[in-house]
Design a protein around this motif. Structure first.
Motif, mmCIF file in Angstrom:
data_model
loop_
_atom_site.group_PDB
_atom_site.id
_atom_site.type_symbol
_atom_site.label_atom_id
_atom_site.label_comp_id
_atom_site.label_asym_id
_atom_site.label_seq_id
_atom_site.Cartn_x
_atom_site.Cartn_y
_atom_site.Cartn_z
ATOM 1 N N UNK A 56 0.876 -1.164 0.000
ATOM 2 C CA UNK A 56 0.000 0.000 0.000
ATOM 3 C C UNK A 56 0.913 1.213 0.000
ATOM 4 N N UNK A 57 1.186 1.737 -1.180
ATOM 5 C CA UNK A 57 2.116 2.859 -1.340
ATOM 6 C C UNK A 57 1.388 4.181 -1.115
ATOM 7 N N UNK A 58 2.135 5.278 -1.189
ATOM 8 C CA UNK A 58 1.563 6.599 -0.933
ATOM 9 C C UNK A 58 0.390 6.927 -1.843
ATOM 10 N N UNK A 59 0.517 6.627 -3.130
ATOM 11 C CA UNK A 59 -0.538 7.023 -4.063
ATOM 12 C C UNK A 59 -1.066 5.850 -4.883
ATOM 13 N N UNK A 60 -0.757 4.632 -4.475
ATOM 14 C CA UNK A 60 -1.189 3.482 -5.263
ATOM 15 C C UNK A 60 -1.182 2.217 -4.422
ATOM 16 N N UNK A 61 -1.885 1.239 -4.922
ATOM 17 C CA UNK A 61 -1.809 -0.114 -4.395
ATOM 18 C C UNK A 61 -0.923 -0.875 -5.375
ATOM 19 N N UNK A 62 0.198 -1.408 -4.908
ATOM 20 C CA UNK A 62 1.134 -2.122 -5.784
ATOM 21 C C UNK A 62 0.664 -3.568 -5.916
ATOM 22 N N UNK A 63 0.397 -3.983 -7.146
ATOM 23 C CA UNK A 63 -0.010 -5.354 -7.431
ATOM 24 C C UNK A 63 1.156 -6.117 -8.039
ATOM 25 N N UNK A 64 1.220 -7.404 -7.730
ATOM 26 C CA UNK A 64 2.253 -8.259 -8.339
ATOM 27 C C UNK A 64 1.595 -9.510 -8.902
ATOM 28 N N UNK A 65 1.887 -9.782 -10.162
ATOM 29 C CA UNK A 65 1.456 -11.017 -10.810
ATOM 30 C C UNK A 65 2.680 -11.891 -11.029
ATOM 31 N N UNK A 66 2.554 -13.162 -10.693
ATOM 32 C CA UNK A 66 3.640 -14.116 -10.942
ATOM 33 C C UNK A 66 3.339 -14.861 -12.231
ATOM 34 N N UNK A 67 4.289 -14.812 -13.165
ATOM 35 C CA UNK A 67 4.118 -15.414 -14.485
ATOM 36 C C UNK A 67 5.229 -16.421 -14.733
ATOM 37 N N UNK A 68 4.922 -17.424 -15.513
ATOM 38 C CA UNK A 68 5.913 -18.440 -15.856
ATOM 39 C C UNK A 68 6.109 -18.487 -17.361
#
Length: 109
Positions: A56-68
Motif C-alpha cells: 500500500x504505497x503513498x498514491x497506489x496499491x502495488x499489485x504483483x502477478x507471478x508469471x511463468x
C-alpha cells in the motif's frame, strides 16, 4: 521454467479487485504464459495467475502477478507484453497508473 514478476501501480484504492482481475486476464492472453499448476492444484482452485497486493504505497496499491515462461528471453518478452497490455487495458477501463508527481505552489509575496 522461469518465473518473472510484473509489478504495477494502479491508482486502485476503490478498484483493487477489478484491477487484479484485469491483470490476471492480461497475463492469460499472452501466448508465452505457461500454466504450471498440477491437475490437483487446478481441481483445488489454485489460480493460474497469482495476483497479490504487494504494498500500500503513498498514491497506489502495488499489485504483483507471478508469471511463468519457458526461458529467460521469453520471460522478459512476456513481462514487457503484460506491462504494455495492462497499461492499455487500465486506460480503457478508466483506471489510472500511479506516477510520482509534485505540485509546486509559488507565493506572490
Amino acid at each position: 521454467f522461469l518465473m518473472v514478476q510484473a509489478d504495477v501501480l494502479p491508482e486502485v484504492f476503490l478498484h483493487v479487485v477489478k484491477a487484479k482481475e484485469l491483470l490476471a486476464r492480461e497475463v492469460r492472453k499472452q501466448p508465452a504464459f505457461l500454466d504450471i499448476r498440477t491437475e490437483q492444484q487446478k481441481k483445488d482452485g489454485v489460480p493460474d495467475v497469482p495476483v497479490v497486493v504487494l504494498e500500500l504505497a503513498d498514491s497506489a496499491v502495488v499489485l504483483r502477478a507471478s508469471l511463468w515462461a519457458k526461458d529467460n528471453a521469453t520471460a522478459f518478452a512476456l513481462k514487457c507484453a503484460v506491462l504494455e497490455g495492462i497499461k492499455l487495458t487500465y486506460d480503457a477501463e478508466g483506471i489510472d497508473i500511479a506516477y510520482p508527481h509534485m505540485q509546486v505552489v509559488k507565493s506572490e509575496e
